[in-house]
Write an enzyme that holds these catalytic residues in place. Structure first.
Site, PDB file in Angstrom:
ATOM      1  N   ARG A  80      13.368 -11.416 -20.517  1.00 25.86           N
ATOM      2  CA  ARG A  80      12.981  -9.999 -20.599  1.00 25.86           C
ATOM      3  C   ARG A  80      12.350  -9.707 -21.960  1.00 25.86           C
ATOM      4  O   ARG A  80      11.330  -9.015 -22.051  1.00 25.86           O
ATOM      5  CB  ARG A  80      14.221  -9.134 -20.366  1.00 25.86           C
ATOM      6  CG  ARG A  80      14.033  -7.627 -20.482  1.00 25.86           C
ATOM      7  CD  ARG A  80      15.329  -6.955 -20.033  1.00 25.86           C
ATOM      8  NE  ARG A  80      15.450  -5.580 -20.461  1.00 25.86           N
ATOM      9  CZ  ARG A  80      14.978  -4.526 -19.785  1.00 25.86           C
ATOM     10  NH1 ARG A  80      14.307  -4.713 -18.663  1.00 25.86           N
ATOM     11  NH2 ARG A  80      15.177  -3.293 -20.228  1.00 25.86           N
ATOM     12  N   TYR A 123      12.221  -4.805 -29.173  1.00 21.49           N
ATOM     13  CA  TYR A 123      11.742  -5.946 -28.401  1.00 21.49           C
ATOM     14  C   TYR A 123      10.442  -6.501 -28.974  1.00 21.49           C
ATOM     15  O   TYR A 123       9.888  -7.451 -28.453  1.00 21.49           O
ATOM     16  CB  TYR A 123      11.491  -5.549 -26.945  1.00 21.49           C
ATOM     17  CG  TYR A 123      12.745  -5.346 -26.152  1.00 21.49           C
ATOM     18  CD1 TYR A 123      13.208  -6.328 -25.295  1.00 21.49           C
ATOM     19  CD2 TYR A 123      13.479  -4.173 -26.256  1.00 21.49           C
ATOM     20  CE1 TYR A 123      14.373  -6.155 -24.565  1.00 21.49           C
ATOM     21  CE2 TYR A 123      14.640  -3.984 -25.536  1.00 21.49           C
ATOM     22  CZ  TYR A 123      15.070  -4.973 -24.691  1.00 21.49           C
ATOM     23  OH  TYR A 123      16.229  -4.788 -23.970  1.00 21.49           O
ATOM     24  N   ARG A 158      16.391  -6.945 -16.031  1.00 24.32           N
ATOM     25  CA  ARG A 158      17.744  -7.247 -16.485  1.00 24.32           C
ATOM     26  C   ARG A 158      18.376  -8.142 -15.429  1.00 24.32           C
ATOM     27  O   ARG A 158      18.014  -8.094 -14.249  1.00 24.32           O
ATOM     28  CB  ARG A 158      18.572  -5.970 -16.640  1.00 24.32           C
ATOM     29  CG  ARG A 158      18.015  -4.950 -17.630  1.00 24.32           C
ATOM     30  CD  ARG A 158      18.911  -3.724 -17.686  1.00 24.32           C
ATOM     31  NE  ARG A 158      18.461  -2.728 -18.664  1.00 24.32           N
ATOM     32  CZ  ARG A 158      17.701  -1.685 -18.383  1.00 24.32           C
ATOM     33  NH1 ARG A 158      17.302  -1.486 -17.131  1.00 24.32           N
ATOM     34  NH2 ARG A 158      17.344  -0.832 -19.324  1.00 24.32           N
ATOM     35  N   LYS A 179      19.750   0.966 -15.012  1.00 24.94           N
ATOM     36  CA  LYS A 179      20.975   1.603 -15.481  1.00 24.94           C
ATOM     37  C   LYS A 179      21.055   3.041 -14.989  1.00 24.94           C
ATOM     38  O   LYS A 179      20.057   3.753 -14.938  1.00 24.94           O
ATOM     39  CB  LYS A 179      21.016   1.572 -17.013  1.00 24.94           C
ATOM     40  CG  LYS A 179      21.198   0.177 -17.593  1.00 24.94           C
ATOM     41  CD  LYS A 179      21.328   0.229 -19.104  1.00 24.94           C
ATOM     42  CE  LYS A 179      21.603  -1.153 -19.675  1.00 24.94           C
ATOM     43  NZ  LYS A 179      21.748  -1.127 -21.149  1.00 24.94           N
ATOM     44  N   HIS A 202      18.298 -12.479 -20.775  1.00 27.64           N
ATOM     45  CA  HIS A 202      17.676 -11.466 -21.620  1.00 27.64           C
ATOM     46  C   HIS A 202      16.494 -12.027 -22.403  1.00 27.64           C
ATOM     47  O   HIS A 202      15.563 -11.301 -22.750  1.00 27.64           O
ATOM     48  CB  HIS A 202      18.712 -10.891 -22.580  1.00 27.64           C
ATOM     49  CG  HIS A 202      18.180  -9.791 -23.447  1.00 27.64           C
ATOM     50  ND1 HIS A 202      17.892  -8.539 -22.961  1.00 27.64           N
ATOM     51  CD2 HIS A 202      17.860  -9.762 -24.767  1.00 27.64           C
ATOM     52  CE1 HIS A 202      17.425  -7.781 -23.948  1.00 27.64           C
ATOM     53  NE2 HIS A 202      17.395  -8.503 -25.043  1.00 27.64           N
ATOM     54  N   HIS A 242      13.352   1.729 -20.232  1.00 28.67           N
ATOM     55  CA  HIS A 242      14.097   2.312 -21.354  1.00 28.67           C
ATOM     56  C   HIS A 242      13.966   3.833 -21.344  1.00 28.67           C
ATOM     57  O   HIS A 242      12.874   4.373 -21.180  1.00 28.67           O
ATOM     58  CB  HIS A 242      13.551   1.797 -22.689  1.00 28.67           C
ATOM     59  CG  HIS A 242      13.912   0.379 -22.969  1.00 28.67           C
ATOM     60  ND1 HIS A 242      13.197  -0.424 -23.827  1.00 28.67           N
ATOM     61  CD2 HIS A 242      14.922  -0.397 -22.488  1.00 28.67           C
ATOM     62  CE1 HIS A 242      13.757  -1.615 -23.877  1.00 28.67           C
ATOM     63  NE2 HIS A 242      14.794  -1.623 -23.072  1.00 28.67           N
TER      64      HIS A 242
END
Length: 298
Positions: free
Chosen positions: A249, A281, A153, A177, A246, A272
């Site tokens: 990615r 994705y 990211r 995250k 993005h 994730h």
């Protein structure tokens, strides 16, 4: 209204402290949650003038209609409802309410808009379009190679530290995250380009000595700077696709799957929490992917 407004402010401050300290959410996520909660609180106060503990289901439903009427996208509606649900779950957990008014409200299904996917050749063309005879060019090449080959990211890229590089072991440590850490393998090309950049990086007089990628003033790069670097490189390369950080990615994940990696492996590489998130994705056989996701989600 003043009395109820004070009650909203008090509850909001407690909720913010909870998601920031106990849930350990990122600053961007906390800011988004609080913006959405403020918007909802203003709506409730204007329309019904009640405290947060007196909100009823129909008020939340009416707010969702308000968002729809104001042309909010389904993704935005779903995000706001998620934050509102978290707020009332917080009140429920702290015995401020006996039941949450959002329990039976479902979010609108968000359309899955997939970004453009770059071919491997297009990725190479974009990176190679960056001049390599300047310190900035060597930094930018290293940065985009790392962004793509490690599936980062943009926030993970800009916060990467020298102490996160474990070249001897062949991986980097990524803080994603919620401050969750993961180890991602790094390839020879990315490692070599970073080493070329580091030869000059060491000479920089910087207060951010451990930050990997620095601007000309010795400060860490911003998200906007990375977007600008990519935009300029894409223009030089003559690529007409819409390309953002993005996109790199997303292309990374797609190429892994096309190369035979399992969806579970890609999930771990991307960081994730849910494997269902990883599914968006992909561009492979959707039937096979759905069967895999359902099998792994049991």
């Amino acid at each position: 209204m003043v009395e109820n407004s004070d009650k909203w402010n008090k509850a909001a401050k407690a909720f913010e402290q909870y998601i920031r300290l106990e849930k350990n959410l990122s600053k961007n996520t906390v800011d988004a949650y609080m913006r959405d909660l403020t918007s909802f609180a203003h709506f409730v106060l204007r329309q019904y003038d009640v405290a947060p503990t007196k909100v009823e289901q129909y008020m939340v439903e009416r707010y969702m209609v308000y968002l729809f009427d104001n042309n909010q996208k389904g993704t935005s509606q779903a995000r706001q409802l998620s934050g509102i649900k978290s707020f009332f779950n917080f009140l429920l957990m702290n015995d401020k309410i006996e039941a949450t008014p959002t329990e039976f409200i479902t979010a609108p299904k968000a359309s899955r808009h997939l970004p453009d996917v770059l071919t491997i050749e297009e990725v190479e063309t974009i990176i190679n379009s960056i001049p390599c005879d300047t310190a900035k060019g060597r930094r930018d090449r290293a940065m985009l190679e790392l962004l793509y080959s490690c599936g980062l990211r943009v926030s993970e890229l800009t916060s990467l530290r020298l102490s996160d590089l474990f070249f001897g072991e062949g991986y980097i440590r990524v803080v994603g995250k919620g401050s969750k850490q993961r180890l991602v393998p790094i390839g020879n090309i990315a490692r070599e380009r970073i080493m070329l950049y580091l030869d000059e990086r060491k000479a920089k007089d910087s207060k951010n000595k451990d930050i990997l990628f620095l601007n000309n003033r010795g400060n860490s790069l911003t998200r906007v700077m990375v977007f600008t670097i990519i935009r300029d490189a894409v223009e030089r390369a003559g690529i007409e696709k819409s390309v953002s950080p993005h996109t790199f990615r997303h292309s990374f994940a797609t190429h892994l799957l096309e190369g035979g990696a399992s969806i579970r492996q890609v999930q771990e590489m991307l960081g994730h929490e849910s494997i269902v998130t990883t599914e968006i994705y992909t561009h492979l056989d959707t039937t096979r992917l759905r069967e895999t996701v359902e099998k792994l989600s049991i």
